[in-house]
Scaffold this active site. Structure first.
Site, mmCIF file in Angstrom:
data_model
loop_
_atom_site.group_PDB
_atom_site.id
_atom_site.type_symbol
_atom_site.label_atom_id
_atom_site.label_comp_id
_atom_site.label_asym_id
_atom_site.label_seq_id
_atom_site.Cartn_x
_atom_site.Cartn_y
_atom_site.Cartn_z
ATOM 1 N N LYS A 7 -1.045 16.419 2.012
ATOM 2 C CA LYS A 7 -1.966 15.880 3.032
ATOM 3 C C LYS A 7 -2.325 16.921 4.096
ATOM 4 O O LYS A 7 -2.962 16.597 5.084
ATOM 5 C CB LYS A 7 -1.354 14.621 3.672
ATOM 6 N N ASN A 46 2.789 -5.849 4.681
ATOM 7 C CA ASN A 46 4.077 -5.175 4.485
ATOM 8 C C ASN A 46 4.973 -5.451 5.677
ATOM 9 O O ASN A 46 4.560 -6.102 6.635
ATOM 10 C CB ASN A 46 3.873 -3.672 4.245
ATOM 11 N N LYS A 52 4.475 15.239 0.514
ATOM 12 C CA LYS A 52 3.399 14.590 1.289
ATOM 13 C C LYS A 52 2.867 15.529 2.368
ATOM 14 O O LYS A 52 1.663 15.594 2.626
ATOM 15 C CB LYS A 52 3.897 13.287 1.928
HETATM 16 N N1 CTP Z 1 -1.264 6.829 4.954
HETATM 17 C C1 CTP Z 1 -2.593 6.730 5.285
HETATM 18 N N2 CTP Z 1 -3.433 5.992 4.499
HETATM 19 C C2 CTP Z 1 -2.991 5.373 3.383
HETATM 20 C C3 CTP Z 1 -1.614 5.475 3.048
HETATM 21 C C4 CTP Z 1 -0.779 6.205 3.852
HETATM 22 O O1 CTP Z 1 -3.023 7.286 6.300
HETATM 23 N N3 CTP Z 1 -3.828 4.676 2.659
HETATM 24 C C5 CTP Z 1 -0.377 7.645 5.813
HETATM 25 C C6 CTP Z 1 0.755 6.888 6.480
HETATM 26 O O2 CTP Z 1 0.377 6.440 7.769
HETATM 27 C C7 CTP Z 1 1.854 7.940 6.578
HETATM 28 C C8 CTP Z 1 1.607 8.825 5.368
HETATM 29 O O3 CTP Z 1 0.257 8.593 4.987
HETATM 30 O O4 CTP Z 1 1.741 8.742 7.724
HETATM 31 C C9 CTP Z 1 2.518 8.571 4.208
HETATM 32 O O5 CTP Z 1 2.523 7.203 3.884
HETATM 33 P P1 CTP Z 1 3.549 6.603 2.824
HETATM 34 O O6 CTP Z 1 3.343 5.131 2.751
HETATM 35 O O7 CTP Z 1 4.929 7.127 3.105
HETATM 36 O O8 CTP Z 1 3.127 7.299 1.493
HETATM 37 P P2 CTP Z 1 1.852 7.233 0.601
HETATM 38 O O9 CTP Z 1 1.037 8.462 0.838
HETATM 39 O O10 CTP Z 1 1.154 5.924 0.763
HETATM 40 O O11 CTP Z 1 2.483 7.371 -0.859
HETATM 41 P P3 CTP Z 1 3.549 6.384 -1.593
HETATM 42 O O12 CTP Z 1 3.276 4.996 -1.062
HETATM 43 O O13 CTP Z 1 3.237 6.535 -3.022
HETATM 44 O O14 CTP Z 1 4.915 6.888 -1.238
#
Ligand code: CTP
Length: 413
Positions: free
Chosen positions: A358, A209, A354
């Protein structure tokens, strides 16, 4: 409180340069280790010998002076520095630093320096009020550079007005306030994740990404600056880890999870700034996929949400700690969990969801358009108590400072 602090004093070509002698002796009296860097112009106003005598350190006067021993070599010095103070600072040096010019030791040092920078301008009033200079000051402030305003009074040119170097005591007070560790974070163990994970497809290809890692690295640097003990778990980035931060490099979401879970029991705070892949290829091909492999379908599976897992493990007030945490030596229960929400729509409502799902204490909501890959960002900090603060567009370092201040408030309770 300045005892043992390494202060790098940049002196530039202003008539007020003579005051750097008093400044140096004040700082030395307070126990600081002062190393002066003089521009060529500064040496016309005050002798390097005066400063080396007062500071009891070698004075650096030129980038190309040879040989610089390893103790004073600029990168080493930048690593050691607790603060770079430029006093007096001319319009010229402010302009050069704002433009990223590095054409002598002081400007090169300022560019390499990761510690806070404090600038005390001194010049004629018309120069000081010139919109170009003011624009440069604004730009630097946005990057997190601190300023001690000049004073109003008689100027060297015979005029009256604003532009006199701030009083030495004011400059010393400003250094003390910058270096004063925001006590709640001092000695706390902080785990920070950063960068974008890479999920291999075959030996040379991966799903990645656009995360640059800049926000996570800025947080690690600032946490260190606030006196915390920092562990940075970093997915691949182009960045140099901040000095004094224990850095563990990983590639995939699964490796990041392993390292995070290892460190989790003994930390006080976790900041999950990494862009962790949500999907990874189900199967990693051991040989390079040939372009003739058609049709090509890469089957993906969900990765584990690391932060959500930590949220489950975190002790919830009133509930018993999760058994696997209870048995760990050095366990610190009541942890503060900080997440990021990278959104392209419904920023606040998605971030709030979130935060709740979480089990976080705080979430930093950012719109992917204003943040990914950039040096600046515009975020909203939302706490579990319902506080919602929208910050202006700031450098990632300045944003990191604001996030740390918010986290400190949680520790104050
Ligand atoms: N995160 C994590 N592990 C994952 C995905 C996300 O620890 N597999 C953490 C990221 O570091 C961030 C938070 O969760 O602090 C939110 O990540 P984000 O990418 O905004 O959202 P997602 O939970 O992945 O949901 P979506 O992609 O559907 O928005």
């Amino acid at each position: 409180m300045l005892k043992g602090k390494n202060i790098i004093l940049g002196i530039t070509g202003s008539i007020a340069a003579y005051k750097s002698a008093e400044l140096t002796s004040q700082l030395v009296k307070l126990g600081a280790n002062v190393t002066a860097i003089m521009t060529k112009a500064a040496t016309h106003f005050i002798s390097p010998l005066t400063l080396s005598t007062l500071s009891k350190n070698k004075v650096i006067t030129d980038l190309f002076e040879t040989p610089l021993n390893s103790e004073v070599e600029h990168i080493n010095l930048a690593d050691k520095a607790d603060i770079l103070l430029i006093a007096p600072a001319t319009a010229n040096i402010i302009g050069k630093i704002a433009a990223g010019i590095a054409d002598d030791f002081l400007t090169t040092f300022a560019l390499a320096c990761k510690s806070p920078i404090l600038i005390a301008p001194a010049m004629n009033e018309r120069m000081y009020l010139n919109p170009i200079l003011q624009e440069n000051i604004k730009k630097l402030k946005k990057q997190g550079v601190y300023f001690v305003e000049p004073e109003v009074g008689n100027l060297a040119c015979g005029e009256q007005g604003i532009g006199r170097l701030a009083d030495v005591h004011k400059i010393v007070a400003a250094i003390e306030s910058i270096l004063k560790p925001t006590s709640p974070l001092k000695g706390k163990k902080i785990l920070i994740t950063a960068g974008g994970t890479q999920e291999p497809i075959d030996p040379i290809r991966y799903i990645g990404n656009r995360s640059s890692g800049k926000m996570g690295y800025a947080l690690a640097g600032v946490a260190k600056e606030f006196g915390a003990e920092v562990t940075l778990i970093s997915a691949p980035t182009q960045l140099e880890p901040p000095a004094g931060v224990q850095t563990i490099f990983v590639e995939t979401a699964s490796q990041m999870r392993d390292e995070v879970l290892k460190a989790f029991p003994t930390v006080d705070i976790v900041i999950s700034a990494a862009a962790v892949a949500d999907f990874s290829p189900k199967e990693i091909k051991t040989q390079k996929i040939k372009k003739t492999t058609l049709p090509l379908v890469i089957e993906l599976e969900k990765t584990i949400d690391i932060l959500a897992e930590l949220g489950q493990k975190k002790q919830v007030p009133g509930l018993k700690p999760v058994p696997d945490l209870k048995s760990v030596p050095g366990l610190k229960p009541d942890k503060i969990l900080v997440g990021f929400a990278a959104e392209s729509e419904n920023l606040i409502s998605n971030a709030k969801a979130k935060l709740k799902e979480k089990n976080l204490d705080l979430i930093v909501a950012n719109d992917i358009k204003t943040a990914f890959g950039k040096d600046t960002t515009q975020v909203t900090i939302i706490t579990k108590d319902g506080e919602c603060e929208e910050l202006p567009l700031l450098s990632k370092t300045e944003t990191a400072r604001e996030i740390m201040k918010k986290i400190s408030k949680f520790l104050d309770r």
